[in-house]
Design a protein around this motif. Sequence first.
Motif: not given
Length: 557
Positions: A441-446, A479-481
């Motif tokens: 999981a992307c930590p920037h949008c969770s 950040k995670c496209g």
Amino acid sequence: MFSIDTLFSFLQVRYALSDRFHQELIETQNHGDSVTQFLLNTLRLKEEELKELYCQALHLEVFLFRDFLADEKLSRWIDAEMAAKWVCLPLSLQGNVLKIAVDDPFNLQIDKTIQFNYNFQPSVILIARKDWKRIYQQLYGQTAPAFFSDVPSDSQEAASLSAVSAPEQDELTAIFQAAVSERATDIHFEPLEKGLRIRFRVDGELHIHRVYAEECKYTFLSRLKLWAGLNIAEKRLPQDGQFTRVIQTEEIDMRLSTLPLIHGEKAVVRLLRRVLLLSSFQELGMSERVAGTFQKLIQASHGMILVCGPTASGKTTTLYTTLQQIDRERKNVVTIEDPVEYHLAGINQVQVNPKIEFGFARGLRSVLRQDPNIIFVGEIRDTETAEAALQAALTGHLVFSTLHTNDAPGAIIRLLEMGLEPYLIASTLTGILSQRLIRLACPHCSSFKPADSRTYKHYFPAGKNTPLPMIRETTGCAKCGGTGYIGRTGVFELLPYSDELRALTLEKADITVLRAAAQRAGMIPFYLDAFEKCFHGDTTLSEVFKLLPQKNQPKRG
Ligand SMILES: [Zn+2]
């Protein structure tokens, strides 16, 4: 104005676009850049083709030059500067509805300005760029400014526009560089009816990198085939080969395979990073428990250890991490591979080549004459290789290999189905590791929310009195496209081959019986390992559900 989502759903059907592409579209619009120009560049469409797509997707019409009735007053509502900046034109004013011709129906600024300044309701119609130029000249009495496509405004557009004229080597190098930066494992060169689509596989999922012009179908493919030493003239048969490129100071092996399709040849380039970045079982994603048991298994001096899973599930990475744990100075370690994926100091790596009849089985026989202790056979593909590998394990060698099966107990069935003697399997096998990769999981949008209690109790009946774990949910960000994920990790199930399983192998027991015995031997299915990772906040629930057997899938609705 018009919904990007509507357009995306429409385009997605035709071009199999990724969520990442969707995100880029949204960002283009939010930045105030032209969505039309973005699509012309990335999908390599002609302007008429794109406008035709707009008409179908958005139910729009195209305004024609011959229908234009010049009226000086119009320029009061949209002046020359604004018309040039946003490639639009005022066409008529009826009541408070201002009819506007646009090049980009997704430009939010035009609407806002018209409504804010005059409280007019905009009504939009498309216009061809050549007609826009003619009307512009007539309405404002000055020559229309050059299009941003005539003069590339930034480096990305410049690169895209120069794609056709630049030598194909430079462009291919740029593609390889982009692939390495985006951590791609494979590059797909796919012939379309008109043009060549490039897709990258990142974290296990494909997304479009770019679409090139028709001629690139031939120039790119020829260049790739030349590099890989293939026959350029042969376009009707599949071929495969290999070459090496230095990308960002790293030497990378490229494995090329071609396949004739109806619109031309397709090529897939698999990028093989020589430098292994992981050094411990924990870094691969193994739990302490699995890592501990596996560590004990690999200390044996002989026997067979199998690593199972589908293609690209990380089997080779696991085995190379294993080889790193072994005392390579005091033991003769030999690998037999097709191709050699990683370079590791202190071991002997043999590249087999089936084209000159030097396959796995023959390679293994030659290696056995070289006094080996530990042998890694890249893959068991046929009975001959399986038999040779098991014989080697029987005669005092520790043998590692990989097998394409869905789970660990399935490996025993597979070996039996290959026609191997049950006693040979029973007396050599020591452990089977089965694995999959899941996305992190992307930590920037969770964000976190408590697990659904029914799901939790269903899969973890033992934990029904404990508080519900928190589960990560992602939305996608720059950040995670836009995917919601960055990177991957392994999930594992380890089957230590027990006496009970030995007896069952000799009886040729069926898969259900073997599975039950596997759990008694201490095997925890990999999907439970995945749940643990989810409850630990490493991944999302939907990644875990992808691993579940069909019958265990959660009911929808
Ligand atoms: Zn994100």
